[in-house]
Design an enzyme around this catalytic site. Structure first.
Site, PDB file in Angstrom:
ATOM      1  NE  ARG A  74      35.283  35.674  38.546  1.00 40.65           N
ATOM      2  CZ  ARG A  74      35.341  34.650  37.698  1.00 40.65           C
ATOM      3  NH1 ARG A  74      35.925  33.514  38.053  1.00 40.65           N
ATOM      4  NH2 ARG A  74      34.808  34.760  36.493  1.00 40.65           N
ATOM      5  CG  HIS A  78      30.526  34.883  39.819  1.00 42.68           C
ATOM      6  ND1 HIS A  78      31.186  34.066  38.938  1.00 42.68           N
ATOM      7  CD2 HIS A  78      30.896  36.152  39.500  1.00 42.68           C
ATOM      8  CE1 HIS A  78      31.933  34.802  38.122  1.00 42.68           C
ATOM      9  NE2 HIS A  78      31.783  36.066  38.457  1.00 42.68           N
ATOM     10  CG  ASN A 106      30.160  30.527  38.170  1.00 45.26           C
ATOM     11  OD1 ASN A 106      30.760  31.572  38.427  1.00 45.26           O
ATOM     12  ND2 ASN A 106      28.889  30.333  38.486  1.00 45.26           N
ATOM     13  CG  HIS A 205      38.788  42.684  38.256  1.00 46.63           C
ATOM     14  ND1 HIS A 205      38.228  42.861  37.016  1.00 46.63           N
ATOM     15  CD2 HIS A 205      38.048  41.714  38.849  1.00 46.63           C
ATOM     16  CE1 HIS A 205      37.195  42.038  36.871  1.00 46.63           C
ATOM     17  NE2 HIS A 205      37.057  41.336  37.974  1.00 46.63           N
TER      18      HIS A 205
HETATM   19  C1  HEM Z   1      32.282  44.506  35.995  1.00 43.02           C
HETATM   20  C2  HEM Z   1      32.052  43.315  35.506  1.00 43.02           C
HETATM   21  C3  HEM Z   1      32.985  42.150  35.751  1.00 43.02           C
HETATM   22  C4  HEM Z   1      33.468  41.310  34.804  1.00 43.02           C
HETATM   23  C5  HEM Z   1      33.172  41.346  33.319  1.00 43.02           C
HETATM   24  C6  HEM Z   1      34.334  40.377  35.473  1.00 43.02           C
HETATM   25  C7  HEM Z   1      35.010  39.348  34.847  1.00 43.02           C
HETATM   26  C8  HEM Z   1      35.992  38.592  35.432  1.00 43.02           C
HETATM   27  C9  HEM Z   1      36.792  37.623  34.744  1.00 43.02           C
HETATM   28  C10 HEM Z   1      36.642  37.251  33.268  1.00 43.02           C
HETATM   29  C11 HEM Z   1      37.684  37.129  35.618  1.00 43.02           C
HETATM   30  C12 HEM Z   1      38.742  36.059  35.333  1.00 43.02           C
HETATM   31  C13 HEM Z   1      38.074  34.710  35.317  1.00 43.02           C
HETATM   32  C14 HEM Z   1      38.924  33.613  34.732  1.00 43.02           C
HETATM   33  O1  HEM Z   1      39.410  33.776  33.623  1.00 43.02           O
HETATM   34  O2  HEM Z   1      39.075  32.566  35.377  1.00 43.02           O
HETATM   35  C15 HEM Z   1      37.445  37.769  36.876  1.00 43.02           C
HETATM   36  C16 HEM Z   1      38.151  37.515  38.019  1.00 43.02           C
HETATM   37  C17 HEM Z   1      37.857  38.089  39.234  1.00 43.02           C
HETATM   38  N1  HEM Z   1      36.779  38.899  39.511  1.00 43.02           N
HETATM   39 FE1  HEM Z   1      35.609  39.826  38.161  1.00 43.02          FE
HETATM   40  N2  HEM Z   1      34.364  40.669  36.800  1.00 43.02           N
HETATM   41  C18 HEM Z   1      33.539  41.737  37.023  1.00 43.02           C
HETATM   42  C19 HEM Z   1      33.240  42.293  38.254  1.00 43.02           C
HETATM   43  C20 HEM Z   1      33.684  41.791  39.450  1.00 43.02           C
HETATM   44  C21 HEM Z   1      33.150  42.135  40.735  1.00 43.02           C
HETATM   45  C22 HEM Z   1      31.964  43.053  40.968  1.00 43.02           C
HETATM   46  C23 HEM Z   1      33.875  41.450  41.658  1.00 43.02           C
HETATM   47  C24 HEM Z   1      33.756  41.431  43.154  1.00 43.02           C
HETATM   48  C25 HEM Z   1      33.225  42.403  43.859  1.00 43.02           C
HETATM   49  C26 HEM Z   1      34.886  40.696  40.938  1.00 43.02           C
HETATM   50  C27 HEM Z   1      35.870  39.959  41.517  1.00 43.02           C
HETATM   51  C28 HEM Z   1      36.812  39.222  40.819  1.00 43.02           C
HETATM   52  C29 HEM Z   1      37.992  38.643  41.433  1.00 43.02           C
HETATM   53  C30 HEM Z   1      38.444  38.850  42.862  1.00 43.02           C
HETATM   54  C31 HEM Z   1      38.635  37.903  40.433  1.00 43.02           C
HETATM   55  C32 HEM Z   1      39.901  37.026  40.582  1.00 43.02           C
HETATM   56  C33 HEM Z   1      39.453  35.636  41.035  1.00 43.02           C
HETATM   57  C34 HEM Z   1      40.555  34.635  41.258  1.00 43.02           C
HETATM   58  O3  HEM Z   1      41.740  34.937  41.130  1.00 43.02           O
HETATM   59  O4  HEM Z   1      40.197  33.480  41.587  1.00 43.02           O
HETATM   60  N3  HEM Z   1      34.713  40.904  39.606  1.00 43.02           N
HETATM   61  N4  HEM Z   1      36.405  38.655  36.751  1.00 43.02           N
END
Ligand code: HEM
Ligand SMILES: *[C@@H]1O[C@H](CO)[C@@H](O)[C@H](O)[C@H]1NC(C)=O
Ligand SMILES: *[C@@H]1O[C@H](CO)[C@@H](O)[C@H](O)[C@H]1NC(C)=O
Ligand SMILES: *[C@@H]1O[C@H](CO)[C@@H](O)[C@H](O)[C@H]1NC(C)=O
Length: 340
Positions: A74, A78, A106, A205
């Site tokens: 992630r 970002h 973030n 995800h």
């Molecule tokens: C399509 C639009 C996307 C949205 C709206 C989005 C939004 C989010 C949100 C809200 C979270 C949880 C954050 C939290 O509550 O702490 C999250 C987690 C995550 N996102 Fe996305 N995301 C998107 C695309 C992506 C992309 C493109 C990647 C990587 C290529 C990604 C990788 C991740 C990962 C791996 C997590 C888990 C992180 C952790 O457990 O520390 N996301 N994302």
């Protein structure tokens, strides 16, 4: 000349030719790098063990805590959506720099910065002033996929690090979990990524966690009329409400992929078909658009298709507006610009 001599002559000729090609290729690529192109062999002579060093630090971190793979992946996303993949996300506030770490996407959420520091320290001790933070993070994202069972791919290298950060870019460019399908796609389009990239990259995800605050709206008041999101499977929603009450528990975590949050597979897409995507931004990929729905179905049916596209889209995302040539710098410490 005997046949054997002609044979060895031809072999020699071929080897000379191949070697020349290879050197030429390198030079073409190097010239390309000045124009903004990256290539896999960038550290071949300056830091031949760079990839190995990154992999070993990431492997240690992920064995301490599986979630770190998700967190690093992630961070790369970002980073790339703000001024390109230039390590801008990694800068702390100092001097003229206002850190991106406190942006809406973030703050209290992005994590793994200490692991990036560890990677960078290991790189600096072997090859000082050579490997950028931006490249280190790009490699770490690839390694995170591999270490959790996902695909591998060759990473083009040669990114340099920014001397600036953009808090507003971080707030405005990175999609929010309650953005509409169209907003999400247009934020990807702004980075040169298409719908296929949106769907494939959202597949990350399949690992990691979300805080309650990122999906609460769906559980209680999706459209401002006091009702939950009707596209959310009911028993799954009831389950989520236990850890994510109407108020309080903002930082409580739930798996993004209820089946296997520590394993990179295609169950994320299977969940979407069952109306069990955690974030609104996940579920809209299945519920809002025909073309997107077909991609979700394809990846749910065929993990190989998903893995191939994920690898391709990760390379594409990793290539967003790199700093190369004489622009930017190789930071010594990912948290601050040199000479600061
Ligand atoms: C399509 C639009 C996307 C949205 C709206 C989005 C939004 C989010 C949100 C809200 C979270 C949880 C954050 C939290 O509550 O702490 C999250 C987690 C995550 N996102 Fe996305 N995301 C998107 C695309 C992506 C992309 C493109 C990647 C990587 C290529 C990604 C990788 C991740 C990962 C791996 C997590 C888990 C992180 C952790 O457990 O520390 N996301 N994302
Ligand atoms: C999306 O969430 C943000 C932050 O919780 C909130 O301020 C905003 O009103 C929400 N937008 C919509 C359209 O629901
Ligand atoms: C739902 O949200 C709307 C608008 O955001 C707000 O006016 C209303 O009070 C909320 N309803 C409940 C039951 O929380
Ligand atoms: C957060 O989750 C824990 C464990 O699931 C739970 O005991 C706690 O009640 C939750 N917090 C809130 C405010 O619901």
């Amino acid at each position: 000349m005997t046949m054997a001599r002609i044979g060895s002559f031809l072999v020699l000729l071929y080897l000379t030719y191949a070697l020349t090609l290879c050197i030429c290729d390198d030079e073409t690529n190097y010239g390309g790098s000045e124009r903004g192109n990256l290539f896999p062999g960038f550290y071949r002579s300056s830091c031949p063990r760079a990839e190995e060093i990154v992999r070993s630090v990431v492997a240690k971190a992920v064995s301490r805590e599986t979630r770190m793979a998700a967190s690093l992946m992630r961070l790369h996303f970002h980073d790339c959506f703000v001024q390109g993949c230039d390590g801008s996300l990694l800068l702390d506030t100092s001097g003229n720099i206002v850190t991106e770490k406190n942006s809406n996407p973030n703050s209290r959420s992005a994590r793994g910065y200490e692991v990036v520091d560890e990677i960078k320290a290991a790189l600096e001790s072997e090859c000082p002033n050579t490997v950028s933070c931006a490249d280190a993070l790009t490699l770490a994202a690839r390694d995170s996929s591999v270490l959790t069972g996902g695909p591998s791919w060759t990473v083009p290298l040669g990114r340099r690090d920014s001397t600036s950060a953009s808090l507003s870019g971080s707030n405005n460019n990175i999609p929010a979990p309650n953005n509409t399908f169209n907003t999400i796609v247009s934020r990807f389009n702004n980075q040169g990524l298409d719908l296929t990239d949106v769907v494939a990259l959202s597949g990350s995800h399949t690992i990691g966690f979300s805080r309650c605050t990122s999906f609460r709206q769906r559980l209680y008041n999706q459209s401002g009329n006091g009702s939950p999101d009707t596209t959310l499977e009911q028993s799954y929603a009831a389950n989520l409400r236990q850890r994510c009450p109407k108020s309080g528990g903002d930082q409580n975590l739930s798996e993004l992929d209820i089946n296997s949050a520590g394993r990179f597979d295609n169950s994320y897409f299977k969940n979407l078909i069952e109306n069990m995507g955690l974030l609104n931004s996940d579920e809209v990929l299945f519920s809002s658009n025909e073309q997107s729905r077909e991609l979700v179905k394809k990846y749910a049916e065929d993990q190989e298709e998903f893995f191939e596209q994920f690898a391709e889209s990760m390379v594409k995302m990793g290539n967003i507006s790199p700093l190369t040539g004489s622009s930017g710098e190789i930071r010594k410490n990912c948290r601050k610009i040199n000479n600061s």
